[in-house]
Write a protein that holds these residues in place. Structure first.
Motif, short mmCIF file in Angstrom:
data_model
loop_
_atom_site.label_atom_id
_atom_site.label_comp_id
_atom_site.label_asym_id
_atom_site.label_seq_id
_atom_site.Cartn_x
_atom_site.Cartn_y
_atom_site.Cartn_z
N PRO A 190 0.81 -1.22 0.00
CA PRO A 190 0.00 0.00 0.00
C PRO A 190 0.84 1.27 0.00
N ASP A 191 2.00 1.23 0.67
CA ASP A 191 2.87 2.41 0.70
C ASP A 191 3.38 2.76 -0.70
N ASP A 192 3.69 1.74 -1.50
CA ASP A 192 4.11 2.01 -2.88
C ASP A 192 3.03 2.77 -3.62
N CYS A 193 1.80 2.32 -3.49
CA CYS A 193 0.68 2.96 -4.19
C CYS A 193 0.47 4.39 -3.69
N THR A 194 0.53 4.58 -2.37
CA THR A 194 0.37 5.92 -1.81
C THR A 194 1.43 6.86 -2.32
N ASP A 195 2.66 6.38 -2.42
CA ASP A 195 3.77 7.22 -2.90
C ASP A 195 3.53 7.65 -4.35
N ILE A 196 3.11 6.71 -5.18
CA ILE A 196 2.87 7.04 -6.59
C ILE A 196 1.70 8.01 -6.72
N GLU A 214 8.68 10.43 -24.68
CA GLU A 214 9.76 11.01 -23.88
C GLU A 214 9.20 11.84 -22.72
N ARG A 215 8.17 12.60 -22.99
CA ARG A 215 7.56 13.42 -21.94
C ARG A 215 6.98 12.56 -20.83
N ALA A 216 6.30 11.49 -21.20
CA ALA A 216 5.66 10.63 -20.21
C ALA A 216 6.68 9.91 -19.35
N VAL A 217 7.74 9.40 -19.97
CA VAL A 217 8.78 8.70 -19.20
C VAL A 217 9.42 9.66 -18.20
N ALA A 218 9.67 10.89 -18.62
CA ALA A 218 10.27 11.88 -17.73
C ALA A 218 9.34 12.18 -16.55
N ALA A 219 8.04 12.29 -16.82
CA ALA A 219 7.08 12.60 -15.76
C ALA A 219 6.91 11.43 -14.79
N ARG A 220 7.00 10.22 -15.29
CA ARG A 220 6.77 9.03 -14.47
C ARG A 220 8.02 8.58 -13.71
N SER A 221 9.17 9.04 -14.12
CA SER A 221 10.45 8.44 -13.72
C SER A 221 10.78 8.58 -12.24
N LEU A 235 7.91 6.70 -7.82
CA LEU A 235 7.99 5.69 -6.77
C LEU A 235 9.29 5.89 -5.98
N ARG A 236 9.19 6.67 -4.92
CA ARG A 236 10.36 6.96 -4.07
C ARG A 236 11.57 7.40 -4.89
N GLY A 237 11.32 8.27 -5.84
CA GLY A 237 12.38 8.80 -6.69
C GLY A 237 12.73 7.94 -7.88
N GLY A 238 12.05 6.80 -8.04
CA GLY A 238 12.32 5.92 -9.18
C GLY A 238 11.07 5.72 -10.03
N ASP A 239 11.23 4.94 -11.08
CA ASP A 239 10.15 4.71 -12.04
C ASP A 239 9.35 3.48 -11.62
N PRO A 240 8.03 3.61 -11.39
CA PRO A 240 7.23 2.44 -11.01
C PRO A 240 7.20 1.36 -12.08
N LEU A 241 7.43 1.72 -13.34
CA LEU A 241 7.47 0.70 -14.39
C LEU A 241 8.58 -0.32 -14.11
N GLU A 242 9.72 0.15 -13.63
CA GLU A 242 10.83 -0.76 -13.35
C GLU A 242 10.45 -1.78 -12.27
N PHE A 243 9.69 -1.33 -11.27
CA PHE A 243 9.22 -2.25 -10.24
C PHE A 243 8.32 -3.33 -10.84
N ALA A 244 7.34 -2.92 -11.66
CA ALA A 244 6.40 -3.87 -12.26
C ALA A 244 7.12 -4.83 -13.19
N VAL A 245 8.01 -4.32 -14.01
CA VAL A 245 8.75 -5.17 -14.95
C VAL A 245 9.59 -6.19 -14.18
N GLY A 246 10.21 -5.77 -13.09
CA GLY A 246 11.03 -6.68 -12.30
C GLY A 246 10.22 -7.83 -11.73
#
Length: 274
Positions: free
Chosen positions: A52-58, A104-111, A114-125
């Protein structure tokens, strides 16, 4: 006899008409993905995909990140989103240059959401670990496609299917064998917002039921379906070639997901795009 009065005419004991359940699991596995890909699982609901904390952060990060929307002349009611869809920018057998600018704009906005990182990387992992092989961006015109759209669906999404090689021929450099949709739920309302998936891929005879970007639910009236309503932090994967719909949000709260498509390739890795 099986559901809807259909006789099981198989020569063995396999329940051939009933292999379309929604399975709730604590851990996603390669077997789940393969069963979805071959059509003997309606959806897999992964509990506690994130904390839940991950979701709250995003969600806090999104407060400072304005969302765009699909073209409301094509998709209505409004569906807010961060990031481009191939649907938005496909023309003449490929993706026009605006797609790459918006990517490019979306990746920059999303990056940093998640605690300073990209939530996509978490999901992909998480999915890479389950699949046992890599996840790689799908490519179009020799360029990596965008994946990891963040969407808010408040008023529902009408019955539709997603199958890029049928809808947008030539968009992908490599044809993928199966198409799955991944949704990680960052926020869910008190009521509503559930996803329904029917065991019914598009057929030419369905076209009289077309209703704008989607179809009348009359087309799936007699088909088996699964109904999934996850909580924030859960994830759901299903075969996006099957008709599916999202119900309207009711009560307090928002329905926000991080979403992308998964393509099963002949080489081993899963290809991803939005």
């Amino acid at each position: 006899m099986t559901e809807r009065g259909l006789e099981n005419v198989s020569t063995n004991d396999s329940p051939i008409y009933t292999l379309f359940d929604a399975e709730t699991v604590e851990e996603l596995t390669r077997e789940h993905i393969l069963r979805l890909a071959v059509g003997v699982l309606g959806a897999v609901h992964i509990k506690n995909f994130s904390s839940p904390d991950d979701c709250t952060d995003i969600m806090k990060g999104l407060e400072a990140c304005p969302l765009g929307a699909y073209d409301e002349a094509l998709i209505y009611p409004r569906i807010a989103k961060l990031g481009p869809a191939a649907y938005d920018f496909y023309a003449s057998g490929g993706l026009d240059e605006r797609y790459w600018v918006e990517s490019e704009r979306a990746v920059a906005a999303r990056s940093t959401l998640l605690r300073g990182g990209d939530p996509l990387e978490f999901a992909v992992g998480r999915i890479r670990s389950a699949w046992g092989d890599d996840l790689v961006p799908a490519r179009s015109g020799g360029r990596d496609m965008f994946a990891g759209m963040i969407r808010e669906i408040a008023s529902g999404a009408k019955l539709h299917f997603d199958e890029i090689v049928r809808e947008f021929p030539g968009a992908l450099d490599e044809t993928v064998a199966s198409f799955l949709t991944f949704n990680w739920y960052l926020s869910m309302p008190e009521e509503g917002g559930e996803t329904l998936v029917w065991r019914h891929p598009w057929r030419p005879v369905d076209e009289p039921y077309r209703d704008g970007y989607g179809y009348s639910e009359e087309v799936v009236r007699d088909d088996p379906f699964v109904d999934v309503r996850p909580s924030a932090g859960d994830a759901v994967i299903f075969d996006s070639r099957n008709y599916h719909a999202v119900r309207q949000v009711r009560g307090n709260g928002r329905r926000v997901t991080l979403s992308f498509f998964l393509g099963v390739t002949g080489r081993g890795p899963l290809a991803i795009w939005s």
